[in-house]
Design an enzyme around this catalytic site. Structure first.
Site, PDB file in Angstrom:
ATOM      1  N   GLU A 192     -25.814   6.274   6.854  1.00  0.00           N
ATOM      2  CA  GLU A 192     -26.322   4.984   6.373  1.00  0.00           C
ATOM      3  C   GLU A 192     -26.295   3.903   7.450  1.00  0.00           C
ATOM      4  O   GLU A 192     -27.006   2.922   7.331  1.00  0.00           O
ATOM      5  CB  GLU A 192     -25.576   4.519   5.129  1.00  0.00           C
ATOM      6  CG  GLU A 192     -24.133   4.130   5.326  1.00  0.00           C
ATOM      7  CD  GLU A 192     -23.539   3.545   4.051  1.00  0.00           C
ATOM      8  OE1 GLU A 192     -24.236   2.859   3.299  1.00  0.00           O
ATOM      9  OE2 GLU A 192     -22.348   3.788   3.805  1.00  0.00           O
ATOM     10  N   GLU A 232     -17.817  11.552   2.187  1.00  0.00           N
ATOM     11  CA  GLU A 232     -17.821  10.125   2.551  1.00  0.00           C
ATOM     12  C   GLU A 232     -18.156   9.957   4.029  1.00  0.00           C
ATOM     13  O   GLU A 232     -18.913   9.078   4.417  1.00  0.00           O
ATOM     14  CB  GLU A 232     -16.477   9.483   2.199  1.00  0.00           C
ATOM     15  CG  GLU A 232     -16.322   8.050   2.639  1.00  0.00           C
ATOM     16  CD  GLU A 232     -17.444   7.121   2.161  1.00  0.00           C
ATOM     17  OE1 GLU A 232     -18.209   7.504   1.262  1.00  0.00           O
ATOM     18  OE2 GLU A 232     -17.564   6.026   2.698  1.00  0.00           O
ATOM     19  N   LYS A 239     -26.146  -4.244  -0.410  1.00  0.00           N
ATOM     20  CA  LYS A 239     -24.702  -4.130  -0.637  1.00  0.00           C
ATOM     21  C   LYS A 239     -24.425  -3.725  -2.079  1.00  0.00           C
ATOM     22  O   LYS A 239     -23.541  -2.949  -2.350  1.00  0.00           O
ATOM     23  CB  LYS A 239     -23.989  -5.452  -0.335  1.00  0.00           C
ATOM     24  CG  LYS A 239     -22.484  -5.384  -0.513  1.00  0.00           C
ATOM     25  CD  LYS A 239     -21.863  -4.326   0.367  1.00  0.00           C
ATOM     26  CE  LYS A 239     -20.388  -4.129   0.092  1.00  0.00           C
ATOM     27  NZ  LYS A 239     -19.838  -2.935   0.800  1.00  0.00           N
ATOM     28  N   ARG A 265     -14.920 -15.365   2.358  1.00  0.00           N
ATOM     29  CA  ARG A 265     -13.596 -14.897   1.941  1.00  0.00           C
ATOM     30  C   ARG A 265     -13.460 -14.890   0.425  1.00  0.00           C
ATOM     31  O   ARG A 265     -12.465 -14.394  -0.125  1.00  0.00           O
ATOM     32  CB  ARG A 265     -12.491 -15.769   2.547  1.00  0.00           C
ATOM     33  CG  ARG A 265     -12.405 -15.760   4.054  1.00  0.00           C
ATOM     34  CD  ARG A 265     -11.281 -16.643   4.552  1.00  0.00           C
ATOM     35  NE  ARG A 265     -10.008 -16.223   3.995  1.00  0.00           N
ATOM     36  CZ  ARG A 265      -9.242 -15.263   4.540  1.00  0.00           C
ATOM     37  NH1 ARG A 265      -9.656 -14.626   5.628  1.00  0.00           N
ATOM     38  NH2 ARG A 265      -8.099 -14.899   4.011  1.00  0.00           N
ATOM     39  N   CYS A 313      -8.990 -15.280  -0.269  1.00  0.00           N
ATOM     40  CA  CYS A 313      -9.565 -16.561  -0.684  1.00  0.00           C
ATOM     41  C   CYS A 313      -9.650 -17.424   0.571  1.00  0.00           C
ATOM     42  O   CYS A 313      -9.111 -17.091   1.612  1.00  0.00           O
ATOM     43  CB  CYS A 313      -8.671 -17.259  -1.699  1.00  0.00           C
ATOM     44  SG  CYS A 313      -8.387 -16.323  -3.184  1.00  0.00           S
ATOM     45  N   LYS A 340     -21.310   7.676   5.591  1.00  0.00           N
ATOM     46  CA  LYS A 340     -21.078   6.594   6.563  1.00  0.00           C
ATOM     47  C   LYS A 340     -21.986   6.776   7.776  1.00  0.00           C
ATOM     48  O   LYS A 340     -22.639   5.854   8.233  1.00  0.00           O
ATOM     49  CB  LYS A 340     -19.606   6.586   7.002  1.00  0.00           C
ATOM     50  CG  LYS A 340     -18.675   5.995   5.987  1.00  0.00           C
ATOM     51  CD  LYS A 340     -18.720   4.497   5.943  1.00  0.00           C
ATOM     52  CE  LYS A 340     -19.281   3.814   4.753  1.00  0.00           C
ATOM     53  NZ  LYS A 340     -19.413   4.331   3.471  1.00  0.00           N
ATOM     54  N   TRP A 360     -11.376 -15.716  -4.496  1.00  0.00           N
ATOM     55  CA  TRP A 360     -11.723 -14.329  -4.766  1.00  0.00           C
ATOM     56  C   TRP A 360     -10.696 -13.874  -5.786  1.00  0.00           C
ATOM     57  O   TRP A 360      -9.544 -13.579  -5.430  1.00  0.00           O
ATOM     58  CB  TRP A 360     -11.656 -13.476  -3.510  1.00  0.00           C
ATOM     59  CG  TRP A 360     -12.066 -12.064  -3.764  1.00  0.00           C
ATOM     60  CD1 TRP A 360     -11.240 -10.988  -4.034  1.00  0.00           C
ATOM     61  CD2 TRP A 360     -13.394 -11.543  -3.809  1.00  0.00           C
ATOM     62  NE1 TRP A 360     -11.973  -9.859  -4.240  1.00  0.00           N
ATOM     63  CE2 TRP A 360     -13.308 -10.163  -4.107  1.00  0.00           C
ATOM     64  CE3 TRP A 360     -14.650 -12.089  -3.623  1.00  0.00           C
ATOM     65  CZ2 TRP A 360     -14.420  -9.339  -4.227  1.00  0.00           C
ATOM     66  CZ3 TRP A 360     -15.764 -11.259  -3.735  1.00  0.00           C
ATOM     67  CH2 TRP A 360     -15.645  -9.911  -4.032  1.00  0.00           C
ATOM     68  N   HIS A 363     -23.434  30.611   2.998  1.00  0.00           N
ATOM     69  CA  HIS A 363     -24.488  30.821   1.990  1.00  0.00           C
ATOM     70  C   HIS A 363     -25.780  30.120   2.380  1.00  0.00           C
ATOM     71  O   HIS A 363     -26.592  29.796   1.516  1.00  0.00           O
ATOM     72  CB  HIS A 363     -24.002  30.350   0.617  1.00  0.00           C
ATOM     73  CG  HIS A 363     -22.794  31.101   0.149  1.00  0.00           C
ATOM     74  ND1 HIS A 363     -22.848  32.394  -0.315  1.00  0.00           N
ATOM     75  CD2 HIS A 363     -21.489  30.769   0.163  1.00  0.00           C
ATOM     76  CE1 HIS A 363     -21.637  32.820  -0.605  1.00  0.00           C
ATOM     77  NE2 HIS A 363     -20.780  31.846  -0.335  1.00  0.00           N
ATOM     78  N   ASN A 417      -3.675 -18.388  -1.199  1.00  0.00           N
ATOM     79  CA  ASN A 417      -4.365 -17.112  -0.950  1.00  0.00           C
ATOM     80  C   ASN A 417      -3.297 -16.033  -0.910  1.00  0.00           C
ATOM     81  O   ASN A 417      -2.331 -16.132  -0.156  1.00  0.00           O
ATOM     82  CB  ASN A 417      -5.116 -17.162   0.389  1.00  0.00           C
ATOM     83  CG  ASN A 417      -5.692 -15.807   0.753  1.00  0.00           C
ATOM     84  OD1 ASN A 417      -6.008 -15.010  -0.129  1.00  0.00           O
ATOM     85  ND2 ASN A 417      -5.781 -15.518   2.039  1.00  0.00           N
ATOM     86  N   GLY A 418      -3.433 -15.007  -1.755  1.00  0.00           N
ATOM     87  CA  GLY A 418      -2.461 -13.912  -1.760  1.00  0.00           C
ATOM     88  C   GLY A 418      -2.168 -13.486  -3.189  1.00  0.00           C
ATOM     89  O   GLY A 418      -2.921 -13.782  -4.117  1.00  0.00           O
TER      90      GLY A 418
HETATM   91  C1  AGP Z   1     -21.546   2.824   0.622  1.00  0.00           C
HETATM   92  O1  AGP Z   1     -21.239   2.579   1.965  1.00  0.00           O
HETATM   93  C2  AGP Z   1     -22.842   2.235   0.187  1.00  0.00           C
HETATM   94  N1  AGP Z   1     -22.900   0.847   0.449  1.00  0.00           N
HETATM   95  C3  AGP Z   1     -23.204   2.602  -1.240  1.00  0.00           C
HETATM   96  O2  AGP Z   1     -23.204   4.009  -1.342  1.00  0.00           O
HETATM   97  C4  AGP Z   1     -22.241   2.069  -2.331  1.00  0.00           C
HETATM   98  O3  AGP Z   1     -21.007   2.721  -2.242  1.00  0.00           O
HETATM   99  C5  AGP Z   1     -22.864   2.371  -3.703  1.00  0.00           C
HETATM  100  O4  AGP Z   1     -24.085   1.660  -3.796  1.00  0.00           O
HETATM  101  C6  AGP Z   1     -21.958   1.995  -4.880  1.00  0.00           C
HETATM  102  O5  AGP Z   1     -21.723   0.613  -4.858  1.00  0.00           O
HETATM  103  P1  AGP Z   1     -20.549   0.034  -5.816  1.00  0.00           P
HETATM  104  O6  AGP Z   1     -19.270   0.635  -5.314  1.00  0.00           O
HETATM  105  O7  AGP Z   1     -20.607  -1.450  -5.642  1.00  0.00           O
HETATM  106  O8  AGP Z   1     -20.839   0.468  -7.210  1.00  0.00           O
END
Ligand code: AGP
Length: 616
Positions: A496, A489, A611, A27, A2, A493, A75, A512, A101-102
């Site tokens: 993207e 994962e 996002k 925040r 927060c 990373k 938050w 395969h 905050n915490g």
């Molecule tokens: C991950 O780095 C991406 N920004 C994207 O794959 C994200 O994880 C995905 O859109 C899911 O978002 P969410 O966790 O908010 O549901």
């Protein structure tokens, strides 16, 4: 996370506070409020929504003129976003206001004791115990009352208290959550973070854990936990505001990668029952809602896990956690696929959805479809009051704080930890995971934040390895079991944020087809952290080496053989195999980050991506 702001000085406090809150909105931004001391009372104005909503409310209702005040942008961690749950919170008589905050881990027993003593609470928050606790100790000296109240708090906190009959001072305490003091001329400031202070002063004192600051317009005194004054020369901050919002890091993504030890602590805060796991009815874990009480857990037939992107990769690891500990069939599926299946769901089925934002369209649709077909739903999410949090039957909040960078990092490792805790709870409740083994796992969970810190200390070496990746157009990731989930994962990373084509494969799958793509020096990142599968993965590494590939292994520090097979080894501290994914993810995040920087990419806002994907 927060945002807190405090001001005491010669000027009108309100504009300084509002401006400071706007600079801290990154925040937290689900609710906000201010409190000023004027005309013998504490005037509090607060509301659900962002700072603009608060300003509209202030314009309608007015705030008394004052030269001392506090403000907060929230938050939510305990208690959904609402007017009542917004900070500041006050004592019974409205003589004292606090912003915090915490996470106060022992807020429930404190609240019960204070209510029994006649205190009247108005919110669902953990924070509200602070003003009532100070009130219960107040006998004319705010500093002493804060000291006594703080001695009873457990958890993480940075809070500022304002009392109407001590109108020219603010008292602030810091433990595990950040708090800084800004030193002005005839005025002084408090804030969670430096951006709020920069327009007024560059002279800053960073409070350390356990310290209390008594801030008046012409004087600042910092005392240690014993009450002894601390001599602290102020820092001169030379950041600009944008750099300050990133805490001095060049990108939000790197800041969030380095926040992971603190986030893991927040994910864990207040969740471990003292005395640990003891029986199916005392699993040793408490969650944000009554997650799957024992009767329900013992009646479970099957678990589905669904999510998108990074959250799905956490869910893929969650599948392994829950299969191993709860001994149930667990199926993980991408939400955009899951939602259109002709699902066969019954009352013994539960769907776990994972989502940082809690608003991803496909994930929300999958949750609704499972509910429509009679399944029970559990949400693992980072946003209190988000759509999945409101619509799921049960919720586990990851409490990683706002994640600004499009590429998810701290939320992902917090999701992994939350899923381990859920799996442990299910296993003990079903009698498939012995309490003593669960206790041993949870002991290792407690050490996870410091192990993550240890991995981050090696970031410099990883930067050198990333320079190699940055020069390639194709990178492959391999692993088995949990290591494959982490490899998935890692490839996302890299793709993207650096736009390098990357693919992850179960290591046993290479022969395969994909092995045809491995030629001289092609980089292959091998995640090799699972003791029961490492020999098999090492044989796959040898397959890659035989074709000339360049193998970068992510392995445990005690793996003596891996260096004989891989060209480079990124070492991880050793912990429970189920917890190794949390540590293995960090170097993969850093590899992607440094490769993207090397290629001059827009790390925090990669092309074509958002996002939160709230559309199908
Ligand atoms: C991950 O780095 C991406 N920004 C994207 O794959 C994200 O994880 C995905 O859109 C899911 O978002 P969410 O966790 O908010 O549901």
């Amino acid at each position: 996370m927060c945002g807190i702001v405090g001001y005491v000085g010669r000027r009108a406090a309100l504009p300084v506070i509002i401006d400071g809150l706007r600079r801290l909105e990154y925040r937290g931004y689900d609710s906000a409020g201010v409190a000023v001391s004027a005309n013998g009372r504490v005037g509090v104005t607060k509301t659900k929504g962002r700072i603009d909503t608060l300003c509209e409310k202030i314009a309608r209702e007015g705030v008394p003129d004052s030269t001392v005040g506090i403000g907060h942008t929230r938050w939510a961690t305990h208690g959904r976003p609402s007017d009542a749950n917004a900070h500041p919170h006050t004592d019974c008589r409205g003589m004292l206001a606090v912003v915090h905050n915490g996470i106060i881990e022992n807020y429930l027993p404190l609240r019960h004791r204070l209510e029994a003593a006649g205190h009247r609470f108005r919110s669902e928050t953990d924070t509200e115990v602070i003003p009532h606790l100070i009130e219960s100790h107040y006998d004319g000296d705010l500093v002493e009352a804060v000291r006594r109240a703080t001695a009873e708090l457990e958890g993480s906190y940075a809070f500022v208290a304002l009392r109407v009959d001590e109108p020219d001072r603010l008292v602030a305490v810091r433990k595990d959550s950040p708090l800084v003091v800004g030193l002005g001329e005839g005025e002084n400031f408090l804030a969670s973070d430096i951006p709020a202070i920069l327009p007024h002063t560059r002279k800053v004192i960073i409070l350390e854990d356990g310290e209390t600051a008594v801030v008046e317009r012409g004087r600042v005194v910092v005392v240690d936990p014993r009450g002894a004054p601390v001599a602290r020369s102020p820092l001169e901050i030379d950041w600009n505001v944008e750099a300050a919002e990133k805490g001095g890091y060049p990108h939000f993504m790197l800041k969030e990668i380095f926040e992971q030890p603190a986030c893991l602590r927040q994910t864990l805060a207040g969740r471990l029952v003292p005395g640990g796991p003891r029986s199916p009815s005392v699993t040793g874990l408490v969650f944000d809602s009554g997650v799957l009480d024992t009767e329900r857990v013992r009646a479970l037939d099957r678990i589905f896990v669904t999510a998108c992107g990074t959250a799905f990769h956490a869910g893929l690891a969650g599948k392994h956690f829950m299969e191993r500990l709860a001994r149930l069939p667990v199926e993980a599926d991408i939400a955009s696929e899951f939602r259109y299946r002709d699902l066969v769901l019954g009352p013994g089925d539960v769907l776990v959805v994972v989502s940082q934002s809690g608003e991803t369209a496909d994930t929300l649709a999958a949750l609704r479809e499972a509910a429509r077909r009679g399944g029970r739903t559990v949400a693992v999410t980072n946003v209190v009051g988000s759509s999945v949090a409101r619509e799921a039957d049960e919720v586990i909040y990851t409490r990683a704080g706002p994640e600004i960078a499009v590429a998810s990092t701290k939320a992902y490792t917090a999701q992994l930890l939350a899923l381990v805790l859920l799996a442990c709870h299910l296993g003990v409740a079903r009698g498939t995971f012995a309490p003593e083994r669960a206790a041993a796992l949870l002991e290792e969970v407690k050490a996870l934040p410091s192990l993550a810190r240890e991995v981050l200390d090696g970031a410099g070496d990883i930067r050198e390895t990333a320079r190699l990746l940055a020069g390639w157009d194709d990178v492959f990731y391999i692993g088995r079991g949990l290591d494959w989930a982490v490899a998935m994962e890692g490839q996302l990373k890299l793709k993207e944020i650096s736009y390098i084509h990357a693919e992850a494969y179960p290591a046993g799958e290479l022969k395969h087809g994909t092995l045809a793509l491995i030629e001289e020096d092609v980089p292959v990142i091998a995640v090799v952290t699972q003791p029961d599968l490492r020999e098999k993965t090492i044989s796959n590494i040898r397959e890659v080496k035989a074709r000339g590939g360049h193998v970068i292994a992510v392995a445990a520090a005690d793996d003596e053989e891996i260096a004989d097979h891989a060209d480079e080894v990124i070492r991880l501290p050793v912990t429970h195999p189920l917890l190794m994914p949390v540590l293995a993810a960090i170097p993969l995040q850093l590899l992607a980050y440094y490769a993207a920087v090397e290629r001059g990419c827009d790390v925090d806002k990669p092309r074509n991506l958002a996002k939160s994907v709230t559309v199908e």
